[in-house]
Scaffold this active site. Structure first.
Site, PDB file in Angstrom:
ATOM      1  N   LYS A  53       0.838  -1.204   0.000  1.00 14.97           N
ATOM      2  CA  LYS A  53       0.000   0.000   0.000  1.00 14.97           C
ATOM      3  C   LYS A  53       0.872   1.253   0.000  1.00 14.97           C
ATOM      4  O   LYS A  53       0.626   2.203  -0.743  1.00 14.97           O
ATOM      5  CB  LYS A  53      -0.939  -0.007   1.227  1.00 14.97           C
ATOM      6  CG  LYS A  53      -2.044  -1.041   1.096  1.00 14.97           C
ATOM      7  CD  LYS A  53      -2.801  -1.269   2.397  1.00 14.97           C
ATOM      8  CE  LYS A  53      -3.805  -2.411   2.233  1.00 14.97           C
ATOM      9  NZ  LYS A  53      -4.503  -2.777   3.460  1.00 14.97           N
ATOM     10  N   GLN A  97      -4.645  -1.369   9.795  1.00 10.04           N
ATOM     11  CA  GLN A  97      -4.536  -2.699   9.194  1.00 10.04           C
ATOM     12  C   GLN A  97      -5.087  -3.762  10.154  1.00 10.04           C
ATOM     13  O   GLN A  97      -4.692  -3.825  11.316  1.00 10.04           O
ATOM     14  CB  GLN A  97      -3.048  -2.980   8.866  1.00 10.04           C
ATOM     15  CG  GLN A  97      -2.819  -4.278   8.127  1.00 10.04           C
ATOM     16  CD  GLN A  97      -3.421  -4.300   6.727  1.00 10.04           C
ATOM     17  OE1 GLN A  97      -3.284  -3.350   5.962  1.00 10.04           O
ATOM     18  NE2 GLN A  97      -4.119  -5.382   6.390  1.00 10.04           N
ATOM     19  N   ASP A 120     -11.091   2.788   4.273  1.00  9.04           N
ATOM     20  CA  ASP A 120     -11.473   1.374   4.169  1.00  9.04           C
ATOM     21  C   ASP A 120     -12.986   1.215   4.086  1.00  9.04           C
ATOM     22  O   ASP A 120     -13.489   0.138   3.766  1.00  9.04           O
ATOM     23  CB  ASP A 120     -10.949   0.585   5.382  1.00  9.04           C
ATOM     24  CG  ASP A 120      -9.699  -0.232   5.047  1.00  9.04           C
ATOM     25  OD1 ASP A 120      -9.457  -0.476   3.853  1.00  9.04           O
ATOM     26  OD2 ASP A 120      -8.986  -0.613   5.987  1.00  9.04           O
TER      27      ASP A 120
END
Ligand code: NAD
Length: 287
Positions: A53, A97, A120
């Site tokens: 990422k 994460q 997200d």
């Protein structure tokens, strides 16, 4: 032979578009779109995802900051970090994460992220917006699945879509996105009876079960489109790992189009993260 949907190429094109628009954003606002990635503990798979990422962000001109916290970090300290990232006007996206260590309540943490920075798309506000079909930040993997479907299906309206898996991060949101486009959607899961017969009725199959080669060729009707989200790592005899999807893709020559694993949905997930960061930056700055 079925078409192979080139997720890697489509993702690269999206990243290139984001790079152009991120440069325009930087020109207009005097600062780049910026993503904060928070990693707690040292999960090897998470390390790989975070590295990918960060690399893609930098390539696209998105500033990315990594916050690496030890596994023993108290939940309160993580919440304090999120609070400071929420307050920081130079940061537009926040990604924590997953998975988090067991002593941390992941939903408390995700709920603490400013919904406007929730790239997200897991915050209840964004989940609610998705379910009501109003603009918000859409989870990256489902968004990527829809973009791939759109490369091979002209009109989704009226198509029968079968989603295998009902997780909050893939199955449910992708089902909502398909419903929003007026597909007839069947959501299936581990307790579904007669799954092969249900799948045989599908024009579009999205499988996110995490069960290698669950969907066999004879489950899929001729001309269907198959999107394989599954990723299972397998250790090979030569000591290297390979990645296996949820579909027996080699049995699907009669399908219209299938995504490969790797190189299908995976790269789209990262590309959509960049797109969401740009979208968040624009919304926060331009309204
Ligand atoms: P999850 O474990 O949270 O959910 C799996 C779902 O599949 C559940 O709803 C379960 O009921 C269903 N399921 C399991 N076995 C089944 C079976 N035999 N028949 C029917 N349904 C079954 O998983 P998740 O987080 O949604 O991820 C699913 C897969 O997608 C995993 O392999 C994961 O690694 C992968 N994934 C890939 C990406 C990507 O970027 N490509 C992103 C997220 C997840």
């Amino acid at each position: 032979m079925s078409k192979i949907i080139q997720g890697k190429r489509i993702a690269r094109e999206l990243c290139d578009r984001v790079a152009i628009e991120a440069a325009e954003f930087r020109q207009k606002h005097g600062l780049p779109p910026a993503l904060a990635v928070v990693l707690v503990g040292a999960n090897p798979a998470s390390e790989i995802y975070v590295r990918q990422k960060v690399v893609e962000c930098r390539r696209a001109g998105i500033r990315s900051m990594e916050y690496r916290l030890p596994a023993v970090t108290p939940e309160a300290a993580l919440l304090d970090l999120i609070d400071s990232l929420n307050q920081d006007a130079t940061i537009h996206g926040i990604l924590v994460q997953l998975p988090l260590p067991d002593h941390i309540d992941a939903s408390e943490v995700l709920d603490a992220i400013d919904p406007g920075k929730d790239v997200d798309g897991f915050h209840p506000v964004n989940v609610g917006r998705l379910s009501t079909g109003t603009a918000g930040l859409i989870p990256c993997t489902p968004l990527g699945c829809m973009m791939l479907v759109d490369t091979v299906v002209d009109e989704l309206r009226g198509k029968h879509a079968v989603v295998i898996g009902k997780s909050n991060i893939v199955g449910k949101p992708v089902a909502l996105l398909l419903l929003e486009r007026e597909c007839t959607v069947t959501v299936t899961h581990i307790a579904t009876q007669g799954l092969p017969d249900i799948v045989r009725n599908a024009d579009i199959v999205v499988v996110a079960a995490g069960v290698p080669h669950l969907v066999r060729g004879h489950w899929v009707k001729p001309g269907a489109v198959v999107i394989d989200v599954g990723i299972t790592r397998r250790e090979r005899s030569d000591g290297k790992a390979s990645i296996v999807g949820d579909c027996a893709t080699e049995e699907m020559a009669h399908a219209d189009a299938v995504t490969p694993v790797p190189g299908g949905v995976g790269p789209m997930t990262i590309a959509c993260l960049l797109a969401n960061t740009l979208k968040a930056a624009r919304t926060l700055n331009d309204g």
